[in-house]
Design an enzyme around this catalytic site. Structure first.
Site, PDB file in Angstrom:
ATOM      1  N   SER A 119     -30.982 -23.612 -61.236  1.00  7.00           N
ATOM      2  CA  SER A 119     -32.216 -24.469 -61.075  1.00  7.00           C
ATOM      3  C   SER A 119     -33.204 -24.395 -61.865  1.00  7.00           C
ATOM      4  CB  SER A 119     -32.753 -24.112 -59.604  1.00  7.00           C
ATOM      5  OG  SER A 119     -31.615 -23.840 -58.522  1.00  7.00           O
ATOM      6  N   HIS A 140     -26.565 -29.613 -63.664  1.00  9.82           N
ATOM      7  CA  HIS A 140     -27.614 -29.284 -62.326  1.00  9.82           C
ATOM      8  C   HIS A 140     -27.010 -30.323 -61.371  1.00  9.82           C
ATOM      9  CE1 HIS A 140     -31.345 -28.505 -60.136  1.00  9.82           C
ATOM     10  NE2 HIS A 140     -30.541 -27.532 -59.741  1.00  9.82           N
ATOM     11  N   GLU A 152     -27.982 -33.565 -63.016  1.00 10.64           N
ATOM     12  CA  GLU A 152     -28.705 -33.659 -64.070  1.00 10.64           C
ATOM     13  C   GLU A 152     -28.175 -32.802 -65.304  1.00 10.64           C
ATOM     14  OE1 GLU A 152     -33.318 -33.141 -62.465  1.00 10.64           O
ATOM     15  OE2 GLU A 152     -32.280 -31.542 -62.666  1.00 10.64           O
ATOM     16  N   ASN A 190     -36.198 -30.486 -59.726  1.00 10.58           N
ATOM     17  CA  ASN A 190     -37.024 -29.158 -59.227  1.00 10.58           C
ATOM     18  C   ASN A 190     -38.427 -28.941 -59.774  1.00 10.58           C
ATOM     19  OD1 ASN A 190     -34.782 -28.370 -57.583  1.00 10.58           O
ATOM     20  ND2 ASN A 190     -33.975 -26.904 -59.153  1.00 10.58           N
TER      21      ASN A 190
HETATM   22  N1  CAA Z   1     -18.411 -31.461 -46.942  1.00 16.52           N
HETATM   23  C1  CAA Z   1     -17.977 -32.217 -46.262  1.00 16.52           C
HETATM   24  N2  CAA Z   1     -18.707 -32.932 -45.185  1.00 16.52           N
HETATM   25  C2  CAA Z   1     -20.114 -32.486 -45.036  1.00 16.52           C
HETATM   26  C3  CAA Z   1     -20.705 -31.513 -45.713  1.00 16.52           C
HETATM   27  C4  CAA Z   1     -19.922 -31.010 -46.791  1.00 16.52           C
HETATM   28  N3  CAA Z   1     -20.469 -29.861 -47.504  1.00 16.52           N
HETATM   29  N4  CAA Z   1     -22.150 -31.334 -45.530  1.00 16.52           N
HETATM   30  C5  CAA Z   1     -22.316 -31.941 -44.372  1.00 16.52           C
HETATM   31  N5  CAA Z   1     -20.921 -33.024 -44.187  1.00 16.52           N
HETATM   32  C6  CAA Z   1     -20.831 -33.772 -43.111  1.00 16.52           C
HETATM   33  C7  CAA Z   1     -21.593 -33.523 -42.006  1.00 16.52           C
HETATM   34  O1  CAA Z   1     -20.743 -32.367 -41.211  1.00 16.52           O
HETATM   35  C8  CAA Z   1     -21.745 -34.630 -40.991  1.00 16.52           C
HETATM   36  O2  CAA Z   1     -20.453 -35.054 -40.485  1.00 16.52           O
HETATM   37  P1  CAA Z   1     -20.741 -35.413 -38.619  1.00 16.52           P
HETATM   38  O3  CAA Z   1     -21.607 -36.608 -38.982  1.00 16.52           O
HETATM   39  O4  CAA Z   1     -19.369 -35.274 -38.297  1.00 16.52           O
HETATM   40  O5  CAA Z   1     -21.520 -34.275 -38.155  1.00 16.52           O
HETATM   41  C9  CAA Z   1     -21.755 -35.669 -42.124  1.00 16.52           C
HETATM   42  O6  CAA Z   1     -21.489 -34.946 -43.427  1.00 16.52           O
HETATM   43  C10 CAA Z   1     -23.188 -36.170 -42.521  1.00 16.52           C
HETATM   44  O7  CAA Z   1     -24.060 -35.021 -42.369  1.00 16.52           O
HETATM   45  P2  CAA Z   1     -25.206 -35.134 -41.471  1.00 16.52           P
HETATM   46  O8  CAA Z   1     -25.081 -35.596 -40.008  1.00 16.52           O
HETATM   47  O9  CAA Z   1     -26.023 -33.843 -41.764  1.00 16.52           O
HETATM   48  O10 CAA Z   1     -25.796 -36.379 -42.186  1.00 16.52           O
HETATM   49  P3  CAA Z   1     -27.127 -36.488 -43.063  1.00 16.52           P
HETATM   50  O11 CAA Z   1     -27.177 -38.148 -42.758  1.00 16.52           O
HETATM   51  O12 CAA Z   1     -28.473 -35.807 -42.481  1.00 16.52           O
HETATM   52  O13 CAA Z   1     -27.068 -36.237 -44.392  1.00 16.52           O
HETATM   53  C11 CAA Z   1     -27.587 -34.641 -46.101  1.00 16.52           C
HETATM   54  C12 CAA Z   1     -26.746 -34.952 -44.759  1.00 16.52           C
HETATM   55  C13 CAA Z   1     -27.017 -35.455 -47.288  1.00 16.52           C
HETATM   56  C14 CAA Z   1     -27.712 -33.158 -46.332  1.00 16.52           C
HETATM   57  C15 CAA Z   1     -28.974 -35.087 -45.950  1.00 16.52           C
HETATM   58  O14 CAA Z   1     -29.713 -34.499 -44.716  1.00 16.52           O
HETATM   59  C16 CAA Z   1     -30.026 -34.699 -47.272  1.00 16.52           C
HETATM   60  O15 CAA Z   1     -29.794 -35.790 -48.117  1.00 16.52           O
HETATM   61  N6  CAA Z   1     -30.559 -33.827 -47.391  1.00 16.52           N
HETATM   62  C17 CAA Z   1     -31.642 -33.552 -48.416  1.00 16.52           C
HETATM   63  C18 CAA Z   1     -30.683 -32.610 -49.266  1.00 16.52           C
HETATM   64  C19 CAA Z   1     -31.517 -32.201 -50.533  1.00 16.52           C
HETATM   65  O16 CAA Z   1     -32.497 -32.595 -50.820  1.00 16.52           O
HETATM   66  N7  CAA Z   1     -30.756 -31.611 -51.288  1.00 16.52           N
HETATM   67  C20 CAA Z   1     -31.249 -31.062 -52.798  1.00 16.52           C
HETATM   68  C21 CAA Z   1     -31.541 -29.495 -52.588  1.00 16.52           C
HETATM   69  S1  CAA Z   1     -32.484 -29.126 -53.862  1.00 16.52           S
HETATM   70  C22 CAA Z   1     -31.283 -28.837 -54.825  1.00 16.52           C
HETATM   71  O17 CAA Z   1     -30.144 -28.788 -54.656  1.00 16.52           O
HETATM   72  C23 CAA Z   1     -31.530 -28.450 -56.328  1.00 16.52           C
HETATM   73  C24 CAA Z   1     -32.036 -26.892 -56.600  1.00 16.52           C
HETATM   74  O18 CAA Z   1     -31.683 -26.653 -57.717  1.00 16.52           O
HETATM   75  C25 CAA Z   1     -32.566 -25.941 -55.440  1.00 16.52           C
HETATM   76  P1  NAD Z   2     -25.289 -18.217 -53.583  1.00 20.85           P
HETATM   77  O1  NAD Z   2     -25.786 -16.834 -53.749  1.00 20.85           O
HETATM   78  O2  NAD Z   2     -24.729 -19.083 -52.539  1.00 20.85           O
HETATM   79  O3  NAD Z   2     -23.904 -17.766 -54.578  1.00 20.85           O
HETATM   80  C1  NAD Z   2     -24.062 -17.132 -55.823  1.00 20.85           C
HETATM   81  C2  NAD Z   2     -22.646 -16.703 -55.960  1.00 20.85           C
HETATM   82  O4  NAD Z   2     -22.197 -15.879 -57.327  1.00 20.85           O
HETATM   83  C3  NAD Z   2     -22.244 -15.619 -55.023  1.00 20.85           C
HETATM   84  O5  NAD Z   2     -21.063 -15.642 -53.937  1.00 20.85           O
HETATM   85  C4  NAD Z   2     -22.120 -14.220 -55.859  1.00 20.85           C
HETATM   86  O6  NAD Z   2     -20.895 -13.345 -55.327  1.00 20.85           O
HETATM   87  C5  NAD Z   2     -21.623 -14.808 -57.159  1.00 20.85           C
HETATM   88  N1  NAD Z   2     -21.502 -14.124 -58.197  1.00 20.85           N
HETATM   89  C6  NAD Z   2     -22.859 -13.316 -58.731  1.00 20.85           C
HETATM   90  N2  NAD Z   2     -22.342 -12.756 -59.943  1.00 20.85           N
HETATM   91  C7  NAD Z   2     -21.330 -13.239 -60.308  1.00 20.85           C
HETATM   92  C8  NAD Z   2     -20.281 -13.035 -61.598  1.00 20.85           C
HETATM   93  N3  NAD Z   2     -20.976 -12.266 -62.365  1.00 20.85           N
HETATM   94  N4  NAD Z   2     -19.241 -13.595 -61.538  1.00 20.85           N
HETATM   95  C9  NAD Z   2     -18.748 -14.415 -60.471  1.00 20.85           C
HETATM   96  N5  NAD Z   2     -19.665 -14.534 -59.277  1.00 20.85           N
HETATM   97  C10 NAD Z   2     -20.580 -14.114 -59.324  1.00 20.85           C
HETATM   98  O7  NAD Z   2     -26.014 -18.786 -54.823  1.00 20.85           O
HETATM   99  P2  NAD Z   2     -26.238 -20.690 -54.975  1.00 20.85           P
HETATM  100  O8  NAD Z   2     -27.190 -21.130 -54.194  1.00 20.85           O
HETATM  101  O9  NAD Z   2     -24.627 -21.245 -55.057  1.00 20.85           O
HETATM  102  O10 NAD Z   2     -26.971 -20.655 -56.396  1.00 20.85           O
HETATM  103  C11 NAD Z   2     -26.020 -20.623 -57.640  1.00 20.85           C
HETATM  104  C12 NAD Z   2     -26.650 -21.156 -58.924  1.00 20.85           C
HETATM  105  O11 NAD Z   2     -26.924 -22.593 -58.620  1.00 20.85           O
HETATM  106  C13 NAD Z   2     -28.000 -20.414 -59.169  1.00 20.85           C
HETATM  107  O12 NAD Z   2     -28.322 -20.518 -60.631  1.00 20.85           O
HETATM  108  C14 NAD Z   2     -28.929 -21.484 -58.374  1.00 20.85           C
HETATM  109  O13 NAD Z   2     -30.128 -21.627 -58.906  1.00 20.85           O
HETATM  110  C15 NAD Z   2     -28.305 -22.835 -58.626  1.00 20.85           C
HETATM  111  N6  NAD Z   2     -28.713 -23.992 -57.575  1.00 20.85           N
HETATM  112  C16 NAD Z   2     -28.856 -23.796 -56.208  1.00 20.85           C
HETATM  113  C17 NAD Z   2     -28.867 -24.807 -55.382  1.00 20.85           C
HETATM  114  C18 NAD Z   2     -29.222 -24.631 -53.908  1.00 20.85           C
HETATM  115  O14 NAD Z   2     -29.493 -25.435 -53.190  1.00 20.85           O
HETATM  116  N7  NAD Z   2     -28.877 -23.318 -53.383  1.00 20.85           N
HETATM  117  C19 NAD Z   2     -28.938 -26.073 -56.152  1.00 20.85           C
HETATM  118  C20 NAD Z   2     -28.847 -26.298 -57.114  1.00 20.85           C
HETATM  119  C21 NAD Z   2     -28.446 -25.306 -57.979  1.00 20.85           C
END
Ligand code: CAA
Ligand code: NAD
Length: 290
Positions: A119, A140, A152, A190
């Site tokens: 991330s 990503h 990405e 991010n």
């Molecule tokens: N696999 C299969 N089905 C799934 C699922 C999965 N992993 N996750 C959810 N579903 C299903 C749900 O169970 C739901 O089914 P039902 O209608 O039967 O309950 C259906 O898909 C739709 O889910 P929701 O009702 O929760 O619907 P929603 O319209 O709220 O959509 C969402 C869900 C797409 C997650 C939406 O809430 C959303 O876009 N949220 C924002 C997510 C976001 O911003 N993500 C980015 C995070 S940042 C990141 O990832 C980067 C980083 O590095 C940190």
């Molecule tokens: P998580 O904690 O859910 O999963 C990480 C997994 O890696 C764990 O199950 C752990 O047992 C495993 N692990 C640790 N060391 C390992 C190794 N050497 N070999 C194999 N497995 C190992 O974390 P996450 O949220 O899935 O995040 C994973 C990566 O994805 C991070 O770099 C995070 O920044 C990135 N990411 C996270 C998100 C998010 O929304 N959580 C979104 C995009 C990217």
């Protein structure tokens, strides 16, 4: 495309989703976890997600079974040696990632493309650790991988143009829209999203509004699908803190990267969000409760 066999490292929140979409797209996928319990949990998540897609008639049972058949799990890194592409999705800790890339550089065939789902960390540092910087990109994905349409694709100064094109092609093959970004902190999403999450926490710390009211405000006022606190619970408070700490260490004078105290306290208490049952909200499985 040259990519046929894909290795995924880490089968947590992100890794299980990446392994699943790759298997659904027809790739042979082997996912490596550090321990059996985590592997079983991750593969269980794939089974549950595929069942949900079948239930919602987004996938046939035959296609779900075929995807499961293309996916295998392992604890041995050596089983990934002949992969054409490796997508790493282990915990957000740069030292641990670099150690892993150094091992992969020794182990994998010369053509393997290395891709990190990090991330926040510099892709170039992982490329350098692997000893093959020209074969390193960022891939990503977004959470939940099965539903979010963006990937990405991050290039460093050293990334080979053919490797970048293959990585974009893989993103498209698994049903995502790729965008290309430079290797800067947070890439595109991010860099904008995480400071917004941190600023929401500071707003609550000041007592200006409550957690649910901030979430309601951003959902109804901006049309965002989730407010910033529920989204932080979704992403993981530990992951969010690691991102901010990494940037704060690199840019100590930039106030937008300072990790909020409320976030540090919750992580210290083990409240990591949805995955541990409590973060800013309490969770009952996949649903937030009061
Ligand atoms: N696999 C299969 N089905 C799934 C699922 C999965 N992993 N996750 C959810 N579903 C299903 C749900 O169970 C739901 O089914 P039902 O209608 O039967 O309950 C259906 O898909 C739709 O889910 P929701 O009702 O929760 O619907 P929603 O319209 O709220 O959509 C969402 C869900 C797409 C997650 C939406 O809430 C959303 O876009 N949220 C924002 C997510 C976001 O911003 N993500 C980015 C995070 S940042 C990141 O990832 C980067 C980083 O590095 C940190
Ligand atoms: P998580 O904690 O859910 O999963 C990480 C997994 O890696 C764990 O199950 C752990 O047992 C495993 N692990 C640790 N060391 C390992 C190794 N050497 N070999 C194999 N497995 C190992 O974390 P996450 O949220 O899935 O995040 C994973 C990566 O994805 C991070 O770099 C995070 O920044 C990135 N990411 C996270 C998100 C998010 O929304 N959580 C979104 C995009 C990217």
């Amino acid at each position: 495309m040259a990519i046929k066999k894909v290795g995924v490292i880490g089968c947590g929140l992100m890794g299980h989703g990446i392994a699943q979409v790759a298997a659904q797209a027809g790739f042979t996928v082997v996912v490596r976890e550090a321990e059996q319990g985590a592997l079983d949990k991750g593969l269980g998540r794939v089974t549950k997600s595929l069942a949900k897609l079948v239930e919602k008639e987004k996938l046939t049972q035959a296609d779900a079974d075929a995807a499961k058949g293309r996916l295998s799990g392992t604890l041995e890194l050596g089983d990934l040696a002949d992969c054409d592409l490796i997508v790493e999705a282990i915990i957000e800790d740069l030292d641990i990632k670099k150690t892993l890339y150094a091992e992969l550089g020794k182990l994998c065939k010369a053509e393997t493309i290395f891709a990190s789902n990090t991330s926040s960390f510099p892709i170039r540092e992982m490329g350098a650790a692997s000893g093959r910087p020209e074969r390193m990109v960022g891939l990503h994905f977004f959470n939940p991988v099965q539903l979010m349409k963006l990937v990405e694709v991050v290039r460093t100064d050293a990334t080979d143009a053919g490797v970048l094109a293959e990585a974009r092609g893989f993103g498209e093959a698994v049903g995502k829209v790729p965008i290309t970004a430079n290797d800067t902190p947070g890439f595109v999403v991010n860099r904008l999203l995480v400071p917004y999450m941190a600023e929401s926490m500071r707003l609550v710390e000041r007592g200006d509004a409550s957690v649910p009211d901030v979430d309601t405000a951003m959902k109804l006022g901006c049309g965002y699908p989730m407010g910033p606190f529920i989204l932080t619970d979704y992403v993981g408070l530990d992951t969010t803190l690691s991102i901010l700490e990494g940037w704060h260490a690199e840019y100590p004078n930039d106030p937008i990267f300072v990790p909020p105290q409320i976030l540090k306290d919750k992580v210290a208490e083990g409240k990591m969000g949805r995955k541990t049952g409590e973060g800013f909200y309490k969770w009952d499985g996949d649903k937030p409760v009061a």
